[in-house]
Design an enzyme around this catalytic site. Structure first.
Site, PDB file in Angstrom:
ATOM      1  N   ASP A 166      35.567  13.984  36.055  1.00 33.92           N
ATOM      2  CA  ASP A 166      34.458  13.530  36.400  1.00 33.92           C
ATOM      3  C   ASP A 166      33.923  13.911  38.155  1.00 33.92           C
ATOM      4  OD1 ASP A 166      31.762  12.126  35.345  1.00 33.92           O
ATOM      5  OD2 ASP A 166      32.500  10.339  36.713  1.00 33.92           O
TER       6      ASP A 166
ATOM      7  N   ARG B 167      36.063  21.026  41.748  1.00 36.00           N
ATOM      8  CA  ARG B 167      36.631  20.988  40.244  1.00 36.00           C
ATOM      9  C   ARG B 167      37.929  22.077  40.360  1.00 36.00           C
ATOM     10  NH1 ARG B 167      32.524  20.291  37.818  1.00 36.00           N
ATOM     11  NH2 ARG B 167      32.121  22.652  37.835  1.00 36.00           N
TER      12      ARG B 167
HETATM   13  P1  IMP Z   1      30.243  15.943  35.433  1.00 34.54           P
HETATM   14  O1  IMP Z   1      30.925  14.877  35.597  1.00 34.54           O
HETATM   15  O2  IMP Z   1      31.221  17.353  35.739  1.00 34.54           O
HETATM   16  O3  IMP Z   1      29.606  16.091  34.095  1.00 34.54           O
HETATM   17  O4  IMP Z   1      29.290  16.185  36.478  1.00 34.54           O
HETATM   18  C1  IMP Z   1      28.209  15.441  36.746  1.00 34.54           C
HETATM   19  C2  IMP Z   1      27.031  15.827  37.328  1.00 34.54           C
HETATM   20  O5  IMP Z   1      27.340  16.394  38.618  1.00 34.54           O
HETATM   21  C3  IMP Z   1      26.478  17.124  36.257  1.00 34.54           C
HETATM   22  O6  IMP Z   1      25.527  16.938  35.641  1.00 34.54           O
HETATM   23  C4  IMP Z   1      26.150  18.035  37.654  1.00 34.54           C
HETATM   24  O7  IMP Z   1      24.637  17.565  37.924  1.00 34.54           O
HETATM   25  C5  IMP Z   1      26.832  17.685  38.890  1.00 34.54           C
HETATM   26  N1  IMP Z   1      27.724  18.624  39.184  1.00 34.54           N
HETATM   27  C6  IMP Z   1      29.012  18.336  38.507  1.00 34.54           C
HETATM   28  N2  IMP Z   1      29.809  19.664  39.088  1.00 34.54           N
HETATM   29  C7  IMP Z   1      28.837  20.352  39.605  1.00 34.54           C
HETATM   30  C8  IMP Z   1      29.127  21.628  40.228  1.00 34.54           C
HETATM   31  O8  IMP Z   1      30.239  22.304  40.340  1.00 34.54           O
HETATM   32  N3  IMP Z   1      27.796  22.051  40.846  1.00 34.54           N
HETATM   33  C9  IMP Z   1      26.949  21.253  41.009  1.00 34.54           C
HETATM   34  N4  IMP Z   1      26.478  20.214  40.306  1.00 34.54           N
HETATM   35  C10 IMP Z   1      27.732  19.801  39.706  1.00 34.54           C
END
Ligand code: IMP
Length: 193
Positions: free
Chosen positions: A69, A178
């Site tokens: 997350d 990440r």
């Molecule tokens: P998730 O938990 O990876 O799905 O990320 C949640 C939200 O954070 C995503 O919907 C994006 O809006 C933002 N996000 C996550 N990783 C990135 C990244 O590497 N670059 C830009 N926005 C990110």
């Protein structure tokens, strides 16, 4: 061969993890275990949400797995959007609307410091392990670059002149939140296997 399920429906993330894993073990996504449902992310922290997803898959499917997350934390906004990064501009909003909302809220702000954080939860034979990655940077005043996703066009990592959206996937993965958390996970797994 050792197998691990990545609790994600996101192909892009899956490919990234497979590439990092190399030949030591096999990583598969949720589709491959025929899990098509959206796992609800109802916690109020990144760790909480990552835990919900990994525990859901481990309980229902009985497989070793991990989940991630991510959130963008902006100092001048008291840490928002944080755990609500995906739906910051509303329930069915897209990346563009989220970016516009942040730019609006940051108008006139001189403190533009922000960071991306990723938390990964691994469940291996019933034991839980966590891995974190973080990258500091700043929110610029207008969008720059076309690649990546989410908040990439307005986030410039510290020490760089380009936003994440102006970098190739490879360049971004080397320094990103990440990428960092994933490499910690992979190092741990390679030692285990
Ligand atoms: P998730 O938990 O990876 O799905 O990320 C949640 C939200 O954070 C995503 O919907 C994006 O809006 C933002 N996000 C996550 N990783 C990135 C990244 O590497 N670059 C830009 N926005 C990110």
């Amino acid at each position: 061969m050792n197998e691990l399920i990545f609790a994600t429906h996101n192909r892009h993330k899956l490919e990234e993890a497979v590439a990092l894993a190399g030949a030591s073990f096999v990583i598969k996504g949720l589709t491959e275990i025929r899990c098509f449902e959206e796992i609800p992310e109802t916690a109020d922290s990144l760790l909480g949400n990552a835990r919900i997803k990994a525990e859901y898959v481990y309980r229902r499917y009985g497989v070793n797995c991990f989940s991630d997350d991510t959130g963008l934390e902006i100092d001048a906004l008291g840490g928002r959007p944080g755990v609500y990064s995906a739906r910051y501009a509303g329930e069915n909003c897209d990346f563009h609307e989220n970016v516009l909302k942040v730019l609006r809220e940051m108008e006139g702000q001189s403190n533009r410091n922000a960071c991306f954080k990723t938390v990964i939860v691994l469940i291996l034979n019933g034991e839980q392990y966590t891995f974190e990655g973080r990258v500091n940077g700043e929110i610029i005043t207008q969008q720059q670059g076309m690649s990546g996703f989410g908040y990439d066009p307005i986030f410039r990592p510290r020490g760089f002149s380009k936003t994440f959206a102006e970098m190739s996937d490879k360049e971004k993965n080397l320094i990103s939140h990440r990428g960092m958390a994933m490499r910690k996970l992979m190092e741990f797994l390679k030692e285990k296997y």
